[in-house]
Write a protein that holds these residues in place. Structure first.
Motif, PDB file in Angstrom:
ATOM      1  N   LEU A   1      11.834   2.134  -2.206  1.00 36.30           N
ATOM      2  CA  LEU A   1      13.487   2.818  -1.815  1.00 36.30           C
ATOM      3  C   LEU A   1      14.008   3.718  -3.344  1.00 36.30           C
ATOM      4  O   LEU A   1      15.223   4.271  -2.613  1.00 36.30           O
ATOM      5  N   PRO A   2      12.986   4.371  -4.326  1.00 36.71           N
ATOM      6  CA  PRO A   2      14.387   5.153  -4.951  1.00 36.71           C
ATOM      7  C   PRO A   2      14.371   6.045  -4.210  1.00 36.71           C
ATOM      8  O   PRO A   2      15.370   7.140  -4.564  1.00 36.71           O
ATOM      9  N   SER A   3      13.650   6.815  -3.569  1.00 34.49           N
ATOM     10  CA  SER A   3      14.173   8.076  -2.438  1.00 34.49           C
ATOM     11  C   SER A   3      15.154   7.289  -1.064  1.00 34.49           C
ATOM     12  O   SER A   3      16.073   8.752  -1.082  1.00 34.49           O
ATOM     13  N   LEU A   4      14.906   6.383  -1.300  1.00 32.77           N
ATOM     14  CA  LEU A   4      16.069   6.180   0.070  1.00 32.77           C
ATOM     15  C   LEU A   4      17.219   5.534  -0.198  1.00 32.77           C
ATOM     16  O   LEU A   4      18.740   5.806   0.293  1.00 32.77           O
ATOM     17  N   VAL A   5      16.671   4.763  -1.600  1.00 34.08           N
ATOM     18  CA  VAL A   5      18.334   4.875  -2.210  1.00 34.08           C
ATOM     19  C   VAL A   5      18.686   5.089  -3.097  1.00 34.08           C
ATOM     20  O   VAL A   5      17.984   4.593  -4.214  1.00 34.08           O
ATOM     21  N   PRO A   6      19.364   6.056  -3.665  1.00 39.15           N
ATOM     22  CA  PRO A   6      19.254   6.534  -5.432  1.00 39.15           C
ATOM     23  C   PRO A   6      20.235   5.668  -6.318  1.00 39.15           C
ATOM     24  O   PRO A   6      19.473   6.177  -7.478  1.00 39.15           O
ATOM     25  N   SER A   7      20.949   5.170  -6.151  1.00 43.48           N
ATOM     26  CA  SER A   7      21.895   4.199  -6.682  1.00 43.48           C
ATOM     27  C   SER A   7      21.090   2.903  -7.124  1.00 43.48           C
ATOM     28  O   SER A   7      20.728   2.212  -6.602  1.00 43.48           O
ATOM     29  N   PRO A   8      20.898   3.316  -8.511  1.00 43.50           N
ATOM     30  CA  PRO A   8      19.705   2.142  -8.667  1.00 43.50           C
ATOM     31  C   PRO A   8      20.565   0.587  -8.957  1.00 43.50           C
ATOM     32  O   PRO A   8      20.196  -0.753  -9.040  1.00 43.50           O
ATOM     33  N   LEU A   9      21.870   0.573  -8.531  1.00 44.66           N
ATOM     34  CA  LEU A   9      22.750  -0.417  -8.702  1.00 44.66           C
ATOM     35  C   LEU A   9      22.122  -1.237  -7.050  1.00 44.66           C
ATOM     36  O   LEU A   9      21.969  -2.689  -7.013  1.00 44.66           O
ATOM     37  N   LEU A  10      22.213  -0.476  -6.260  1.00 45.70           N
ATOM     38  CA  LEU A  10      21.920  -0.577  -5.432  1.00 45.70           C
ATOM     39  C   LEU A  10      21.221  -0.725  -4.592  1.00 45.70           C
ATOM     40  O   LEU A  10      20.422  -1.336  -3.710  1.00 45.70           O
ATOM     41  N   ARG A  11      19.576   0.368  -5.239  1.00 49.34           N
ATOM     42  CA  ARG A  11      18.677  -0.186  -4.828  1.00 49.34           C
ATOM     43  C   ARG A  11      18.101  -1.812  -5.402  1.00 49.34           C
ATOM     44  O   ARG A  11      17.836  -2.736  -4.593  1.00 49.34           O
TER      45      ARG A  11
ATOM     46  N   PHE B   1       0.483  -1.634   0.162  1.00 49.73           N
ATOM     47  CA  PHE B   1      -0.076   0.015  -0.268  1.00 49.73           C
ATOM     48  C   PHE B   1       0.838   1.433  -0.123  1.00 49.73           C
ATOM     49  O   PHE B   1       0.490   2.179  -0.780  1.00 49.73           O
ATOM     50  N   PHE B   2       2.164   1.270   0.686  1.00 48.71           N
ATOM     51  CA  PHE B   2       2.286   2.622   0.944  1.00 48.71           C
ATOM     52  C   PHE B   2       3.972   2.615  -0.401  1.00 48.71           C
ATOM     53  O   PHE B   2       4.386   3.600  -0.211  1.00 48.71           O
ATOM     54  N   GLY B   3       4.607   1.151  -0.580  1.00 46.06           N
ATOM     55  CA  GLY B   3       5.652   0.969  -0.626  1.00 46.06           C
ATOM     56  C   GLY B   3       6.560   1.142  -0.135  1.00 46.06           C
ATOM     57  O   GLY B   3       6.839   1.425   1.345  1.00 46.06           O
ATOM     58  N   LEU B   4       8.896   0.467  -0.694  1.00 45.60           N
ATOM     59  CA  LEU B   4       9.302   1.025   0.475  1.00 45.60           C
ATOM     60  C   LEU B   4       9.492   1.579  -0.248  1.00 45.60           C
ATOM     61  O   LEU B   4      10.431   2.047   0.932  1.00 45.60           O
TER      62      LEU B   4
END
Lengths: 430, 355
Positions: free
Chosen positions: B111-121, B106-109
């Motif tokens: 991740l895009p805002s918490l972890v900007p690096s695509p690889l780390l995400r 419902f709220f989502g993780l």
């Protein structure tokens, strides 16, 4: 004497009622079929646009000179067999002087109905198919007098692209053109005409590749194109909304980034902006309708009367679906506008027939044949004639896609924008 | 020659993904002698679960809530009945898990805002997505396969056919039937040398498929659970007599299978886009396992590479000769040839049944 005169007058009145009664009781009926669900994808937008359009036609739109249209709508689930069966059912249930028009959507349904529509029932049939075989030089009104298409044939679409290449080719030597098409009746329709025309214009046709819907990779196809040194890649017979199109666009952009990707009507639109994103940037394609739905949606072209009307309709009658967009709402406004287009087309043809005093199937056919219309301003004020049984209007668009940061996400913005004026293919001397 | 090497290379990279799909079929077949025809639907489902986490694709409450409730019921059930946890532990644990799943959906993780690096995400979302796919796989096993234990494997196989339709309907209901953009943005490792060109995405697909394949083998041959799985595969009744919980083992097998299918699904989606209609890719596993041998893990690897190369060669050399569509048919022709020579596949166990 007075008594006798009264009896004569009463008898005449009774006869008039007797004769006029059934005529006035006759209903105006139409049958429409859209692919609103099924394996190809759930596309209820067609139906939503049509329902809203027909409700408007019957109420605010004044029907057919005040008479309401009794319209039937069927979801044929993108299955030609269902389309044919529905048509047979309705023509059996409703008399020919009441069921005056029918509409369909795919070539697969048109072909098995050739005899039934054109020879047995003789009912004007509007269709979403742009089949060259049915509506092109070897088909057309002389062969299929009751079939009408809502757009220029695929053959004409590809030929218009060839003309654009001829006018805009920069660089030494002949343009090197490659054709990628789907192994379906749709993909093969128009491609031979396009290839023949390319050769006529003196182009080098360097590759002809059938790329299937079941592809998991397009590396081999794109490597073939690279090896053939293709400068222009014509991608035809594919929906822009699918994973295989995204695979091809993404791979082509990486393997031969300099090649100009081009396509026909159903690839040109909103979906590739969302699905293929930057890989779609720079694409050039033809479309038979004005582009109506950029990303974000609020930036739709308000100078086109029909596009504006479609957006206003959707906002008024389907506010939730309009807002939801890709998430269970109206995914592409083209689909909604297409449903609306059918509704307006039915009203126009039936009203013209009624005005001519011939509200019959033959009368509707005559009305369609003589129709000269601007389609509520859809083609930038240009009118078209329906003599060729296709709406012969085309425009060439170019995709501009840019990724922008929206909140935490990178999202694609843009769409396809016209790079030519509306082209009437009936007026072109090929 | 360059063309041939290029074609074979591309074929091998895709073939490694097919090999992973084949492995998923093989381990289920070894454990229960059933063929999982719902592989395509598991492939889409696994990809969507990863998509939710990686791209922060949230669901409306009326879709997220039933899924959260389902997770709660399932977790409580497994903890209570399979792991024999106390009721007071099983119920709250299930409740917490269900609530967490609801929150993620419902709220989502985010991740895009918490972890900007695509690889780390990707490094964070990938195992989480696979875990989710594994949980769904085990849920499906509990609901549909477990009640059939002890019956003919054919009934399980037929159930997977129906399961495929059911899962497809559910996926369409939750995520719709349109295509979702899929860009993993992994580091570019494209290899370009003269006329050779191997794109980054297929190379990543090959590497990750091979890595997953290797991890499954290590799990099966170097862990206690792996040993239990192999024992159950050999003889279910004997394994149970030695104290192995064969029912729980089957659950683990389905979870591993769903997890591996998800890896293949994510890699294939990254080539283009994610759409419910791409479930047919899962059926590429059929020629893979029949060529390699239904019960051979090594055979799945070899079969996958053979099918990948066969498709690539047919596409590059036979289709331009006018044999349009041959690319899709070629693996099946090869399959027929292999079956004529070796009916149990290249590495399948030859079974002699005496009547």
């Amino acid at each position: 004497m007075k008594q006798r005169a009264f009896l004569v007058f009463a008898s005449i009145l009774a006869m008039v009622f007797f004769l006029v009664g059934p005529i006035s009781a006759k209903e105006i009926k139409t049958l429409s079929q859209f692919p609103m669900s099924g394996p190809v994808g759930s596309l209820p937008e067609f139906g939503w646009g049509f329902i809203d359009g027909m409700n408007w036609v019957n109420n605010e739109g004044g029907g057919v000179n005040g008479k309401k249209i009794k319209w039937f709508l069927e979801d044929f689930r993108y299955n030609p067999t269902v389309e044919v069966a529905n048509f047979s059912k309705y023509t059996a249930e409703h008399p020919p002087d009441e069921l005056l028009m029918a509409t369909g959507y795919i070539t697969g349904g048109l072909k098995p109905l050739i005899e039934k529509v054109n020879k047995e029932q003789k009912i004007p049939w509007l269709d979403g198919s742009y089949s060259t075989e049915i509506f092109g030089a070897e088909g057309g009104p002389s062969k299929y007098p009751y079939y009408y298409s809502l757009g220029a044939t695929y053959g004409d679409q590809i030929k218009v692209l060839m003309r654009w290449i001829k006018e805009n080719h920069k660089g030494k030597g002949k343009p090197r053109v490659a054709f990628v098409y789907s192994p379906t009746a749709w993909g093969r329709d128009g491609t031979p005409e396009g290839i023949a025309y390319a050769k006529k214009l003196g182009f080098d046709v360097v590759a002809e590749i059938e790329y299937p819907y079941t592809a998991t990779s397009a590396t081999n196809e794109c490597m073939q194109l690279r090896k053939a040194k293709a400068q222009y890649v014509i991608y035809h017979g594919y929906s822009g909304a699918t994973s295989y199109t995204a695979i091809f666009f993404k791979t082509l952009k990486k393997i031969i980034p300099k090649a100009q990707l081009m396509g026909t009507h159903y690839t040109t639109g909103r979906f590739p902006v969302l699905v293929a994103q930057e890989a779609f940037d720079g694409y050039i394609g033809v479309a038979t309708r004005p582009f109506s739905d950029p990303v974000p949606r609020a930036k739709y072209p308000k100078d086109n009367a029909m596009v504006k009307l479609a957006h206003e309709f959707a906002q008024k009658y389907r506010p939730e679906e309009y807002k939801k967009g890709l998430k269970g709402g109206i995914k592409d406004m083209f689909l909604y506008m297409e449903g609306l287009t059918y509704a307006f087309m039915l009203q126009k043809a039936l009203t013209d027939a009624d005005n001519a005093g011939e509200l019959t199937r033959e009368g509707v056919k005559k009305a369609l044949d003589n129709m000269v219309w601007d389609f509520k301003g859809m083609f930038g004020g240009k009118t078209f004639s329906y003599k060729s049984h296709t709406i012969p209007m085309l425009q060439i668009f170019k995709a501009k896609v840019k990724m922008v940061k929206m909140g935490d996400k990178m999202v694609p913005t843009g769409g396809v924008y016209p790079i030519t004026d509306w082209i009437n293919t009936d007026e072109i001397k090929w | 020659m360059i063309d041939l090497v290029q074609t074979l290379g591309s074929g091998i990279l895709v073939g490694l993904v097919y090999a992973l799909l084949g492995l998923c079929i093989v381990i289920i077949f070894k454990a229960s002698e059933a063929f999982n025809f719902a592989i395509g639907e598991f492939l889409i489902l696994g990809s969507f679960l990863f998509y939710v986490l990686f791209f922060n694709e949230t669901l409306p409450w009326h879709r997220a809530l039933p899924l959260g409730a389902l997770i709660f019921l399932f977790f409580s059930y497994v903890l209570f009945f399979d792991i024999s946890a106390r009721f007071l532990i099983a119920l709250p644990s299930g409740l917490v898990t269900g609530f967490l799943i609801f929150c993620v959906l419902f709220f989502g993780l985010n991740l895009p805002s918490l972890v900007p690096s695509p690889l780390l995400r990707f490094i964070i979302a990938f195992p989480l997505g696979l875990l989710a796919a594994g949980i769904v796989g085990s849920m499906v096993e509990r609901i549909t396969i477990k009640p059939l234990l002890g019956r003919s494997p054919i009934s399980m196989t037929i159930v997977t056919l129906g399961l495929g339709f059911f899962l497809r309907g559910c996926i369409q209901l939750i995520w719709g039937s349109h295509a979702y953009p899929f860009f993993l943005d992994l580091p570019d490792i494209t290899i370009e040398m003269g006329d050779f060109l191997f794109l980054s995405d297929p190379i990543w697909a090959g590497i990750l498929s091979l890595l997953t394949f290797g991890l499954v083998i290590v799990f099966l041959f170097r862990t206690r659970w792996g040993l239990a799985i192999r024992a159950t595969s050999e003889d279910q009744a004997k394994a149970m007599a030695f104290g192995i919980n064969a029912r729980f083992i089957l659950l683990i097998v389905w979870a591993i299978s769903a997890l591996c299918i998800a890896v293949a699904g994510i890699m294939i989606s990254n080539f283009g886009a994610l759409q419910v209609g791409m479930g047919f890719v899962g059926l590429r596993a059929i020629p893979v396992v029949l060529i390699g041998g239904m019960d051979s893990i090594g055979g799945a690897l070899v079969g996958g590479v053979i099918v990948g190369m066969c498709e690539a060669l047919a596409g590059a050399y036979l289709e331009p000769m006018g044999l349009i569509g041959f690319k899709d048919v070629a693996p099946y022709i090869l399959l027929l040839i292999v079956l004529f020579i070796r009916p149990y596949g290249l590495f399948g166990t030859v079974r002699i049944e005496r009547v």
